[in-house]
Enzyme design. Structure first.
Site: not given
Length: 297
Positions: A94, A170, A239
Site C-alpha cells: 500500500t 486501495k 500512514k
C-alpha cells in the site's frame, strides 16, 4: 513460475507460503532473515540479498510503505538494478499514488515491466488465499500473472492500464474501512454507555443492516477490545490515511472524514499505542464518553 518475494510480514508471509504450496519456484527475501528461513522449511529458497530475489520472471514486493519500497527498488543492488529486462515488478504494498507513478516510469526506462496489485484482506485472509487483488497495468503484462493472483486471492479486479490507479483504489478502500471503524466505535460507545452489551449490539447490526465483512470483523474486534496482536498496526493506518489525503490534494477532492481519521490515528500513536491494531481508534470514542480507556485490549 519463477518468482521472487520481498517482504514477509503479517501479509507477505501467507502470500508467499501459498505461492510455494501452489508449486511456484519462490525465492524469498526479508530484512529479518529468520522469517525467510521459516518459509524455507516449506519449500521456498531464502535469498540473502534483494538482488538474489530478482532472478525470475517476476518479483513481488509486500512492504510497509513508500520508504521500504523505495529502498529495495532504487538501492545500489535493488530491484531496478537486478531485475532482468522483460521481467515484472509486482507491487502489492500500500503505497502512494505518486510513488507508483515513479516506479512505472523507472521500470519502463530500465526495460522492465511494472504492475500494481495491492490487496484487500487481513493476515488470516492472506494465509487462507482469500485476498481480493486490485490489479492495474498493461494487459500483456497482467495476463501472465493471472496464476499468481489466483493463488493468493479469491478474486482479481483489473481496474486500469495505469498501475497507480490500483493504488488509488486501495487507499480509498482503506479510508472507507477506517471510517467504518470510527463510526462503529462511536455507535458502540453510545449504546454501551446506555447499558447495551457491545457484543449483542454488534450481532444485531451484522445480522440486519450491516452484514458486510468489514462490519463483522471490526465490530467483533471493537466489542471485544481485541486490539493485540495487531493484524494491521495503527501506525500503518495513520500512514494510509495520510496517503489518501495526499491523493485528495492532488486530485482536488476534499476528504473531511479523512482529516478526522488522521487526527484519531495521530492521537492513538502520540499516546504510545501505535503498535495496536488500527481498530483501536474505535476505543477513543469510549474514552471520550468517559466509559473506557483508549488502549484496552
Amino acid at each position: 513460475m519463477e518468482i521472487g518475494f520481498i517482504g514477509l510480514g503479517n501479509m507477505g508471509r501467507g502470500m508467499a507460503a501459498n505461492l510455494v504450496k501452489a508449486g511456484h519456484h519462490v525465492t524469498v527475501y526479508n530484512r529479518t532473515a529468520a522469517k525467510a528461513e521459516a518459509l524455507a522449511q516449506q519449500g521456498a529458497i531464502p535469498a540473502h540479498t534483494v538482488a538474489d530475489a530478482c532472478r525470475g520472471q517476476a518479483v513481488v514486493t509486500m512492504l510497509a510503505g513508500d520508504e521500504a519500497v523505495e529502498e529495495v527498488t532504487y538501492g545500489e543492488h535493488g530491484i531496478l538494478a537486478s531485475l532482468a529486462a522483460g521481467a515484472t515488478h509486482v507491487s502489492s504494498s500500500t503505497i502512494s499514488v505518486g510513488l507508483s507513478k515513479r516506479l512505472a516510469a523507472a521500470h519502463t526506462s530500465a526495460g522492465q515491466h511494472y504492475v500494481a496489485a495491492p490487496v484487500f484482506g487481513r493476515p488470516e485472509a492472506a494465509a487462507g488465499a482469500k485476498l481480493f487483488v486490485v490489479a492495474a497495468g498493461e494487459p500483456q503484462t497482467l495476463d501472465p500473472l493471472t496464476p499468481l493472483f489466483d493463488t493468493i486471492g479469491q478474486r482479481t479486479f483489473v481496474v486500469s492500464e495505469q498501475p497507480h490507479t490500483a493504488n488509488l483504489v486501495k487507499l480509498s478502500g482503506n479510508f472507507l474501512i477506517a471510517s467504518v471503524i470510527e463510526s462503529l466505535g462511536e455507535a458502540i460507545a453510545l449504546v454501551g454507555k446506555g447499558g447495551v452489551d457491545p457484543l449483542h449490539y454488534v450481532d444485531i447490526l451484522t445480522s440486519t443492516l450491516f452484514s458486510a465483512p468489514a462490519y463483522q470483523t471490526y465490530g467483533g474486534l471493537i466489542a471485544r477490545k481485541e486490539f493485540e496482536p495487531a493484524g494491521f498496526a495503527a501506525t500503518l493506518g495513520l500512514k494510509d490515511i495520510k496517503l489518501a489525503l495526499a491523493a485528495g490534494d492532488e486530485l482536488r477532492v476534499p476528504l473531511p472524514l479523512g482529516s478526522l481519521l488522521r487526527d484519531r490515528f495521530l492521537t492513538l500513536v502520540a499516546n504510545g499505542h501505535g503498535d495496536l491494531d488500527w481498530s483501536a481508534i474505535a476505543a477513543l470514542a469510549g474514552r471520550d464518553a468517559g466509559s473506557g480507556s483508549d488502549h484496552s485490549a
